[in-house]
Design an enzyme around this catalytic site. Structure first.
Site, PDB file in Angstrom:
ATOM      1  N   HIS A 236       0.825  -1.212   0.000  1.00 33.73           N
ATOM      2  CA  HIS A 236       0.000   0.000   0.000  1.00 33.73           C
ATOM      3  C   HIS A 236       0.857   1.260   0.000  1.00 33.73           C
ATOM      4  CE1 HIS A 236      -3.377   2.651   0.888  1.00 33.73           C
ATOM      5  NE2 HIS A 236      -2.653   3.158   1.891  1.00 33.73           N
ATOM      6  N   GLU A 237       1.920   1.235   0.829  1.00 34.59           N
ATOM      7  CA  GLU A 237       2.794   2.408   0.905  1.00 34.59           C
ATOM      8  C   GLU A 237       3.548   2.638  -0.397  1.00 34.59           C
ATOM      9  OE1 GLU A 237       3.138   4.651   3.270  1.00 34.59           O
ATOM     10  OE2 GLU A 237       1.678   3.723   4.614  1.00 34.59           O
ATOM     11  N   ASN A 349       9.100  12.599  15.973  1.00 40.04           N
ATOM     12  CA  ASN A 349       7.653  12.363  16.019  1.00 40.04           C
ATOM     13  C   ASN A 349       6.965  13.447  16.855  1.00 40.04           C
ATOM     14  OD1 ASN A 349       5.311  10.308  15.621  1.00 40.04           O
ATOM     15  ND2 ASN A 349       5.295  10.743  17.806  1.00 40.04           N
ATOM     16  N   GLY A 408       4.765   5.456   9.505  1.00 40.78           N
ATOM     17  CA  GLY A 408       4.382   4.745  10.714  1.00 40.78           C
ATOM     18  C   GLY A 408       5.397   3.706  11.156  1.00 40.78           C
TER      19      GLY A 408
END
Length: 447
Positions: A236-237, A349, A408
């Site tokens: 997906h990425e 982050n 992520g």
């Protein structure tokens, strides 16, 4: 039945049969015929002695005649001239044995001398009913009967041991056969098999082995599910930047005058894909335990200060501040490069999710349990309580996270680095708002 069953069965059965034969044979050998008549001999002699003392020789003669009609030991009453009171023949051997028995310590009343009212002293002794009796019957002495071993007790013991050996072999081999079938199922890809329900209420090493098997299969199932999820997330990425690359190439072909913009887009997407692949490789090496040596002396003060200094440049673009509260001395043992990357991922982050004008606070302190604690807190929106553990999973994005906030993988890499250094990392929402991530590392970690 498998080979293990028969091995258990034959071994235990032979052991039990040998024990039965050995114990039975020993008892048989240690129980000669004369000893089995010791109790009735003593009783007969005691009765004869009492009769002679209180009833006289005539009463004794009547008693001995009555006893001769019963299958009981014969009692002899011999006077000083070696004559029996009933006139029965008495051999020299019988007299010698009677005197030996009377003089021994384990006589138990089977031979004694009694003075009678007629002035004579009688030697009373008993012999088994194998000697001449008044009715004329002759019986061999018990020790001359050629007694056979106790066949029936041995046979019964053998049958019982056969049953219990089979039961014991079945008890041990059944869970092993079940475990073998479970391994076969796992080798065929069936990871939902469990042995705890099959083991039931067993509480032994085999049931412990079954529970360990369940833990192993559960862990394998989690790893395979995680692998499938990672492959899905990676595809997906990669799909998005690849689609943008194709679009940029198509745009460059259709509009040659905008080739420069297309090249910049292609370069940006290529960097994004390179970063993703690099993080994936790092995560894969960490999960495989390929982390190199963890025996370097690392100064956490210097490491965190360098991370904070680099983060200030990134924070300046979004208008937030980075402040650090260090220790005077903070030395741990580990891999400096991996620890730098873990702390950097956590700090970046926090910078990424801090609002304009917000503060990213980095605080270091030493706990009483000889660990160094690093807390990194921001003033962003935080995460839902249900996601405080999930944010350390690869490719996880909270519902409050923007789609462009990375892949992520940063916190997932940080968690695996800290765990490899025997530390811990966890996240919680700050009461005043924002997310606070805490890292605990042991001081002086052994290599």
């Amino acid at each position: 039945m498998g080979r293990l069953f028969w091995k258990f069965f034959i071994f235990f059965w032979l052991a039990q049969v040998t024990s039965v034969i050995g114990v039975g044979g020993a008892m048989w050998l240690r129980s000669p015929g004369m000893e089995r008549f010791r109790a009735p001999q003593s009783s007969a002699v005691a009765a004869a002695a009492s009769t002679l003392r209180y009833g006289g020789p005539e009463a004794l003669r009547w008693l001995l005649r009555e006893q001769s009609r019963e299958p009981a030991p014969s009692v002899f009453a011999v006077d000083e001239n070696n004559r029996d009171i009933l006139g029965r023949p008495v051999s020299e051997t019988m007299l010698v044995q009677a005197n030996q028995i009377r003089g021994s310590q384990d006589n138990f009343g089977s031979a004694e001398k009694v003075a009678a009212a007629d002035g004579h002293t009688y030697l009373l002794f008993a012999q088994p009913p194998s000697y001449p009796r008044l009715d004329g019957r002759m019986e061999p002495p018990p020790h001359d009967r050629g007694m056979l071993p106790p066949v029936m007790p041995l046979l019964a013991g053998g049958v019982v041991s056969l049953f219990f050996a089979a039961l014991l072999a079945w008890y041990f081999s059944k869970p092993i056969r079940t475990l073998r079938a479970a391994f076969a199922a796992v080798s065929n890809g069936l990871l939902d098999v469990r042995l705890a329900p099959v083991m039931g209420s067993r509480r032994d090493e085999l049931s412990d082995l079954g529970r360990d098997f369940d833990s192993m299969v559960q862990r394998l199932q989690q790893l395979m599910d995680g692998q499938r999820r990672v492959l899905h997330d990676v595809s997906h990425e990669l799909r998005s930047p690849l689609a943008r690359l194709q679009a940029a190439i198509g745009l460059a072909r259709q509009q040659p005058e905008r080739i420069e913009d297309s090249m910049m887009r292609i370069e940006r997407e290529a960097v994004r894909m390179d970063t993703l692949v690099s993080e994936l490789l790092t995560l894969s090496r960490l999960e495989a335990g390929m982390m190199g040596k963890l025996n370097e002396q690392v100064d956490l003060n210097e490491l965190v200060s360098d991370v904070a200094e680099d983060a200030r440049f990134e924070a300046a673009a979004s208008g937030c501040r980075v402040e650090i509260e260090a220790l005077s001395r903070a030395i741990v043992r580990g891999n400096a490069e991996l620890l730098h990357r873990a702390v950097e991922n956590v700090v970046r982050n926090a910078v990424k999710h801090s609002p304009s004008g917000g503060l990213v606070a980095i605080k270091m302190q030493k706990n009483h349990n000889q660990t160094i604690c690093i807390t990194v807190s921001d003033q962003g929106g935080g995460v839902p309580e249900a996601d405080s553990y999930a944010i350390f999973e690869p490719f996880f994005r909270s519902a409050q996270t923007k789609a462009s906030d990375g892949h992520g993988l940063g916190l997932a890499i940080a968690q695996r680095v800290i765990i490899a250094h025997q530390g811990e990392i966890y996240a919680r929402n700050h009461p005043g708002g924002g997310l606070c991530i805490t890292i605990n590392l042991p001081v002086g970690l052994a290599a």
